[in-house]
Design an enzyme around this catalytic site. Structure first.
Site, PDB file in Angstrom:
ATOM      1  N   ARG A  22      10.220  -0.759   6.454  1.00  0.00           N
ATOM      2  CA  ARG A  22      10.257   0.700   6.495  1.00  0.00           C
ATOM      3  C   ARG A  22      11.421   1.118   7.375  1.00  0.00           C
ATOM      4  NH1 ARG A  22       5.156   3.732   8.895  1.00  0.00           N
ATOM      5  NH2 ARG A  22       6.000   2.982  10.869  1.00  0.00           N
ATOM      6  N   CYS A  30      -0.403  -0.058   2.776  1.00  0.00           N
ATOM      7  CA  CYS A  30      -0.028  -0.639   4.065  1.00  0.00           C
ATOM      8  C   CYS A  30      -0.699   0.081   5.226  1.00  0.00           C
ATOM      9  CB  CYS A  30       1.488  -0.636   4.260  1.00  0.00           C
ATOM     10  SG  CYS A  30       2.220   1.008   4.357  1.00  0.00           S
ATOM     11  N   HIS A  42      -4.577   3.626  19.050  1.00  0.00           N
ATOM     12  CA  HIS A  42      -3.961   2.446  19.645  1.00  0.00           C
ATOM     13  C   HIS A  42      -5.007   1.423  20.065  1.00  0.00           C
ATOM     14  CE1 HIS A  42       0.161   4.384  20.738  1.00  0.00           C
ATOM     15  NE2 HIS A  42       0.198   3.728  19.598  1.00  0.00           N
ATOM     16  N   GLU A  62       2.611   9.248   1.803  1.00  0.00           N
ATOM     17  CA  GLU A  62       1.892   9.710   2.991  1.00  0.00           C
ATOM     18  C   GLU A  62       1.616  11.207   2.917  1.00  0.00           C
ATOM     19  OE1 GLU A  62       3.763   7.316   6.607  1.00  0.00           O
ATOM     20  OE2 GLU A  62       5.284   7.983   5.167  1.00  0.00           O
ATOM     21  N   ARG A  82       7.637  -2.207  10.817  1.00  0.00           N
ATOM     22  CA  ARG A  82       7.894  -0.922  11.482  1.00  0.00           C
ATOM     23  C   ARG A  82       9.149  -1.053  12.347  1.00  0.00           C
ATOM     24  NH1 ARG A  82       2.254  -1.898  12.613  1.00  0.00           N
ATOM     25  NH2 ARG A  82       0.861  -0.493  11.464  1.00  0.00           N
ATOM     26  N   ASN A  87      -3.168   6.137   6.616  1.00  0.00           N
ATOM     27  CA  ASN A  87      -3.424   6.837   7.879  1.00  0.00           C
ATOM     28  C   ASN A  87      -2.873   8.260   7.821  1.00  0.00           C
ATOM     29  OD1 ASN A  87      -4.048   4.185   8.410  1.00  0.00           O
ATOM     30  ND2 ASN A  87      -2.432   3.865   9.892  1.00  0.00           N
ATOM     31  N   ASP A  88      -1.584   8.367   7.508  1.00  0.00           N
ATOM     32  CA  ASP A  88      -0.965   9.693   7.422  1.00  0.00           C
ATOM     33  C   ASP A  88      -1.460  10.464   6.210  1.00  0.00           C
ATOM     34  OD1 ASP A  88       0.694  10.238   9.639  1.00  0.00           O
ATOM     35  OD2 ASP A  88       2.167   8.790   8.943  1.00  0.00           O
ATOM     36  N   ARG A 129      -5.400  12.061  13.129  1.00  0.00           N
ATOM     37  CA  ARG A 129      -6.039  10.751  13.012  1.00  0.00           C
ATOM     38  C   ARG A 129      -6.466  10.166  14.352  1.00  0.00           C
ATOM     39  NH1 ARG A 129      -0.855   6.992  11.313  1.00  0.00           N
ATOM     40  NH2 ARG A 129      -0.458   6.095  13.350  1.00  0.00           N
TER      41      ARG A 129
END
Length: 556
Positions: free
Chosen positions: A325, A486, A186, A415, A288, A438-439, A449
């Site tokens: 998404r 993305c 974050h 992912e 999102r 990321n995933d 992560r």
């Protein structure tokens, strides 16, 4: 201390200034026993402190706006979690003081999160911040946080909570460095949104002496301790050259020989649209929608409310592409009405599309709302499902879209490694792929992560991850379809060139990164990007991959 240190650069720019350390965490309250008749008063004290902290977090979110607001509002919900509050009440009933009960209840919950893997462990820093704020209020001591200073400084911390990052005074905080965290934490995401140079996962950050002068390069992750005049000049010149390149680059994303690479924005809702438009985003590559659902975890927002929010975003990009998404619930984004509360490992459980297929009415309502929102608008709507594992998942999602008459392209997020390995099969059911790096990284390497100690494995430059990207793009080319990225990897200008060389057809990122990526792409031909991609894939480690790509693109 070494003159040069290296962490993970997560937010572009250069900052040179004196070190100031983050305020220390709240001390552990004494384990004193209270009399039984004092329990109601202590329970009331605990509730009041919790409510005050939640109100403060929501207020900070309202001030910050955008993605930061959604993060802080989620933290406020964490503070008021019913199970946590019940545990606090129980501990007070058996003799704990309010502050000790809060401390112990949070410690118990913390242990569960730390052992849950993936997103959940990544919320430990957020949980610690909430605990510290509640305990500080109960003890009547100052909140831990950003130090007061009359002069600009470089902030050093073990980690930064969203509540601190979101409201950093950028006229005073020149940049920040943390010992923990990762490129998709974050604090890293919010640093990019604020445009503050930042480096995370720096070993020994806590050992930097107060008032030491450091130079922070948020692009390379390099920290120079007590830089001399020549080093300061070189860093400043490099920063000025980057700014000049940003100013010179404009228009759609493309390589220097005209190969188009649309640059899109990742957003959480209408509040993020303005920054995306100002950065020159050619559309939205990741909307999102879960932030809308997190407003009230006990029930889904109405179809009318969803339609209203979706339409605001779609209206902002006439003739542009907007990729939505559908709800990605589960793991670190639990919803009381939707996700199971007793999964042993939620990160590997019923989350994303799996949750929606278990609750088809929620998916049906969302898809219908998207259809209504797009009605009559000149926008290219695309809708994608999170956590697609195979062709059966992709088919189920496409069928759901068709059942409500949604006039849009249907896609799947890659992912899970299985989706990359069988991408051509998945593309028999959907019209595009979008790589959530990321995933994909954390599932490929079994590396959370958010855990700084595992940043080596979370690095999107890992050759194995680039291999999975290549498998996906090759499948898309074979099927005549598109494959974008993305994940936060797209925000790295050098890596954006490599992804382009791998065949990625669009790049989506936080708005603040778009000018940097646009300027870097404009300096290189497609052939150079392809050679850089091949060099990176041939490497044996992430640092070697980055160095190999850099050597190709710099002509060394």
């Amino acid at each position: 201390m070494d003159a040069k240190l290296r962490g993970v650069g997560v937010s572009h720019g250069v900052a040179i200034g004196q070190v100031r350390h983050m305020g220390t965490a709240v001390l552990e309250p004494p384990a004193k026993q209270i009399a039984a008749q004092e329990a109601p008063r202590e329970q009331q004290r605990a509730r009041q402190a919790v409510d005050a902290v939640a109100a403060d977090l929501n207020a900070r979110g309202n001030l910050a706006g955008g993605e930061a607001q959604a993060v802080l509002e989620a933290q406020a919900l964490m503070a008021q979690d019913p199970e946590l509050l019940s545990d606090v009440d129980r501990r007070i009933t058996v003799g704990s003081s309010a502050e000790r009960a809060v401390y112990d209840a949070f410690a118990s919950y913390r242990a569960l999160l730390a052992g849950a893997g993936e997103y959940f462990a990544g919320r430990v820093a957020d949980l610690d911040d909430v605990r510290n704020r509640i305990v500080a209020r109960l003890l009547g001591v100052p909140m831990p946080g950003v130090p007061d200073s009359d002069d600009p400084f470089v902030l050093i911390a073990r980690d930064l909570a969203p509540a601190d990052t979101a409201l950093l005074d950028t006229s005073l905080v020149l940049g920040f460095v943390t010992a923990e965290g990762g490129p998709t934490s974050h604090s890293a995401i919010l640093a990019r949104a604020l445009g503050v140079p930042a480096v995370v996962a720096l070993p020994g950050a806590a050992d930097l002496p107060e008032e030491t002068v450091v130079a922070v390069d948020g692009s390379t992750g390099e920290i120079i301790v007590n830089p001399d005049e020549a080093e300061r000049t070189a860093l400043t010149r490099a920063a000025e050259e980057r700014r000049a390149a940003l100013a010179a680059a404009s228009g759609p994303g493309a390589t220097s020989d005209g190969h188009k690479v649309p640059l899109l924005a990742n957003i959480g809702g209408p509040d993020d649209v303005e920054a995306a438009v100002e950065a020159g985003a050619e559309g939205v590559g990741l909307f999102r929608t879960e932030f809308l659902f997190l407003d009230d975890s006990s029930r889904a927002p109405s179809a009318e409310r969803q339609t209203e929010v979706y339409r605001k975003v779609l209206e902002a990009f006439p003739q542009g592409r907007v990729v939505v998404r559908v709800l990605d619930a589960g793991a670190d984004k639990p919803l009381d009405f939707l996700t199971p509360a007793d999964e042993p490992n939620p990160a590997l459980g019923v989350r994303g599309l799996r949750t929606l297929l278990d609750h088809p009415e929620v998916l049906r309502t969302q898809l219908s709302a998207l259809s209504a929102a797009a009605e009559g608008l000149p926008v290219y709507l695309e809708v994608m499902a999170p956590m697609v594992a195979d062709r059966a998942d992709a088919r189920a999602f496409a069928d759901a879209c068709r059942e409500v008459g949604l006039r849009a392209k249907f896609g799947a997020m890659v992912e899970i490694p299985s989706a990359a390995l069988r991408a051509r099969s998945v593309l028999q059911e959907v019209e595009f792929l979008s790589l959530g790096t990321n995933d994909l990284a954390q599932y490929t390497f079994a590396a959370d992560r958010q855990v700084g100690a595992l940043s080596r494995l979370q690095d999107p430059w890992q050759p194995a991850l680039l291999d999975l990207v290549a498998l996906s793009t090759e499948a898309a080319v074979a099927e005549g379809k598109s494959c974008g990225v993305c994940g936060e990897a797209a925000a790295d200008p050098l890596l954006a060139c490599v992804l382009t060389g791998l065949g990625v057809t669009s790049l989506s990122m936080g708005a603040a990164a778009i000018p940097y990526v646009r300027a870097t792409l404009a300096k290189h031909t497609l052939a150079q990007c392809e050679r850089a991609a091949a060099a990176a894939r041939a490497a044996e480690s992430a640092p070697e991959a980055r160095a190999a790509a850099q050597a190709v693109l710099s002509g060394e």
